[in-house]
Design an enzyme around this catalytic site. Structure first.
Site, PDB file in Angstrom:
ATOM      1  N   SER A  61       0.788  -1.236   0.000  1.00  0.00           N
ATOM      2  CA  SER A  61       0.000   0.000   0.000  1.00  0.00           C
ATOM      3  C   SER A  61       0.818   1.282   0.000  1.00  0.00           C
ATOM      4  CB  SER A  61      -0.963   0.012   1.190  1.00  0.00           C
ATOM      5  OG  SER A  61      -2.031  -0.879   0.969  1.00  0.00           O
ATOM      6  N   LYS A  64       0.362   3.416  -2.989  1.00  0.00           N
ATOM      7  CA  LYS A  64      -0.764   4.349  -3.109  1.00  0.00           C
ATOM      8  C   LYS A  64      -0.296   5.803  -3.151  1.00  0.00           C
ATOM      9  CE  LYS A  64      -4.242   1.416  -0.766  1.00  0.00           C
ATOM     10  NZ  LYS A  64      -3.584   0.121  -0.744  1.00  0.00           N
ATOM     11  N   TYR A 189      -3.412  -2.335 -10.269  1.00  0.00           N
ATOM     12  CA  TYR A 189      -3.329  -2.228  -8.808  1.00  0.00           C
ATOM     13  C   TYR A 189      -2.485  -3.354  -8.216  1.00  0.00           C
ATOM     14  CZ  TYR A 189      -4.855  -2.135  -3.942  1.00  0.00           C
ATOM     15  OH  TYR A 189      -4.882  -2.101  -2.569  1.00  0.00           O
ATOM     16  N   TYR A 241      -3.783   3.670   8.136  1.00  0.00           N
ATOM     17  CA  TYR A 241      -5.067   2.974   8.273  1.00  0.00           C
ATOM     18  C   TYR A 241      -5.793   3.417   9.546  1.00  0.00           C
ATOM     19  CZ  TYR A 241      -2.911  -0.010   4.717  1.00  0.00           C
ATOM     20  OH  TYR A 241      -2.300  -0.484   3.601  1.00  0.00           O
ATOM     21  N   VAL A 259       1.258  -3.753   3.996  1.00  0.00           N
ATOM     22  CA  VAL A 259       1.229  -5.038   4.700  1.00  0.00           C
ATOM     23  C   VAL A 259       2.435  -5.912   4.362  1.00  0.00           C
ATOM     24  CG1 VAL A 259      -1.266  -5.055   5.038  1.00  0.00           C
ATOM     25  CG2 VAL A 259      -0.290  -6.082   2.967  1.00  0.00           C
TER      26      VAL A 259
END
Length: 305
Positions: A61, A64, A189, A241, A259
Site C-alpha cells: 500500500s 498508493k 493495482y 489505516y 502489509v
C-alpha cells in the site's frame, strides 16, 4: 547517526515477536517476521541506516502514494475530489462499508484500497498498459532506481486471492465512480502493490516529499510543491489505516504503511525514512517499525506537531 539508529533497532527488535505476518496474500506469508531495518536520507543526500536494510519486500500500500501523486499531476484536485474524498476512516483498509453508507458512494481517501483503485482511473494513459507504465516509470524516477521490478509470485498471489478488491471495484463500477474495465484497473493495482523495494527505495521517496518535490540527489524538481503538500496532509490523517490517529500522537510524521511490512515516513525539511518490519499489528502496520519510529521521533524531536 548510524550508532543511534543501531541502538534503536536493538531496543525494539523484540517487538517483532509480538506481531503477525500477513497471510491473506499467500506469498506474503514467506516474509521473515524477525526482519527489522531503518534507513534515513537527509536534505544533503546523506544516508544513515541500521538493521536489515537489505531486506527486499513488496511495497504493497505504500504504492498508493505514488499513484496519488501521478493522479494529482494528471488531473486537477477538484476533479479528483468528485471521485475520492480525503477523509480518514476507522474501518479496515479493505472495507466496503464506507462505500455503502455514504451518500456520495465515494471512497473516503486514496490511502485505502477502494480509494487507490479509483485513483488509478485518474492517471493518464491511452491504454491500460500506458497507465501502468506511467506510474511505474515515476516510481523509478522518484526512487532514483531504474532497476525496480515486479515480484511475479506476489503479483500472481495478489491476483488469485484479490476477491475483496474485486468486490470494491465492481461496487464502484455499479455506482459510477469507476468507468474503466474493472479487471484491467485491478491488474494495474495488483502489479503496483507487488513492486520489490528496500528501505532505501522508500526513504528516497520520503526525502523528495520532505524537500517539497525536489530530489536532493539530482537537485531536480520531480513533484510540484502543492502536490507534495496535499499528499503529506493525507498521509498524516490516513496513511496508517485505522492506526493513523495513534501514530500522529506518538510519532507525529506523515507516513504510509504497507502489509509487506514497510513504512515510509516524512520529516518535512529534514528526512525521508524507510522502515521494514514484516510482523504487523492489528491495523496492518509494522508493529516493530512503529516502535522504531516512535523512539526515533522522541530522541531526535521529529514530530511535526
Amino acid at each position: 547517526m548510524n550508532q543511534v539508529l543501531q541502538e534503536i533497532i536493538e531496543n525494539n527488535r523484540s517487538w517483532t515477536e509480538k506481531g503477525t505476518i500477513a497471510t491473506y496474500i499467500p506469498e506474503l506469508a514467506k516474509a521473515n517476521p524477525h526482519a527489522l531495518g531503518v534507513y534515513l536520507v537527509d536534505m544533503q543526500n546523506n544516508e544513515y541506516f541500521a538493521g536489515d536494510v537489505h531486506t527486499v519486500f513488496s511495497i504493497q500500500s505504500i504504492s498508493k502514494i505514488i499513484t496519488f501523486i501521478c493522479a494529482l499531476t494528471d488531473t486537477d484536485f477538484n476533479t479528483i475530489s468528485k471521485v475520492i474524498s480525503v477523509e480518514p476512516t476507522a474501518d479496515e483498509f479493505n472495507s466496503i462499508a464506507n462505500l455503502e453508507i455514504k451518500n456520495t458512494n465515494k471512497p473516503l481517501n486514496p490511502m485505502i484500497n477502494s480509494g487507490a483503485i479509483a485513483t488509478i482511473t485518474l492517471v493518464k494513459g491511452k491504454t491500460y498498459e500506458e497507465k501502468f507504465q506511467r506510474i511505474f516509470h515515476f516510481f523509478k524516477l522518484v526512487t532514483d532506481n531504474p532497476n525496480l521490478t515486479i515480484n511475479e509470485a506476489i503479483y500472481q498471489s495478489e491476483s488469485s486471492t484479490g476477491d475483496r478488491n474485486r468486490s470494491l471495484a465492481y461496487y464502484m463500477k455499479s455506482t459510477g465512480i469507476i468507468h474503466d474495465e474493472v479487471e484491467e484497473i485491478l491488474n494495474i493495482y495488483f502489479k503496483l502493490c507487488s513492486i520489490n523495494v528496500t528501505c532505501k527505495d522508500i526513504a528516497r521517496i520520503g526525502v523528495v516529499l520532505a524537500n517539497n518535490g525536489i530530489q536532493p540527489y539530482s537537485n531536480q524538481r520531480v513533484i510540484r510543491k502543492d502536490i507534495c503538500q496535499i499528499v503529506k496532509a493525507v498521509m498524516s490523517t490516513c496513511g496508517m489505516y485505522s492506526g493513523s490517529g495513534s501514530f500522529a500522537t506518538t510519532v507525529g510524521m506523515p507516513a504510509k504503511s504497507g502489509v509487506g511490512g514497510g513504512i515510509l515516513a516524512v520529516v518535512p525539511h529534514k528526512f525521508g525514512i524507510g522502515v521494514v518490519g514484516p510482523a504487523l499489528d492489528a491495523s496492518g502496520n509494522s508493529i516493530a517499525g512503529i516502535k522504531v519510529l516512535t523512539e526515533l521521533s522522541s530522541r531526535l524531536d521529529l514530530s511535526i506537531y
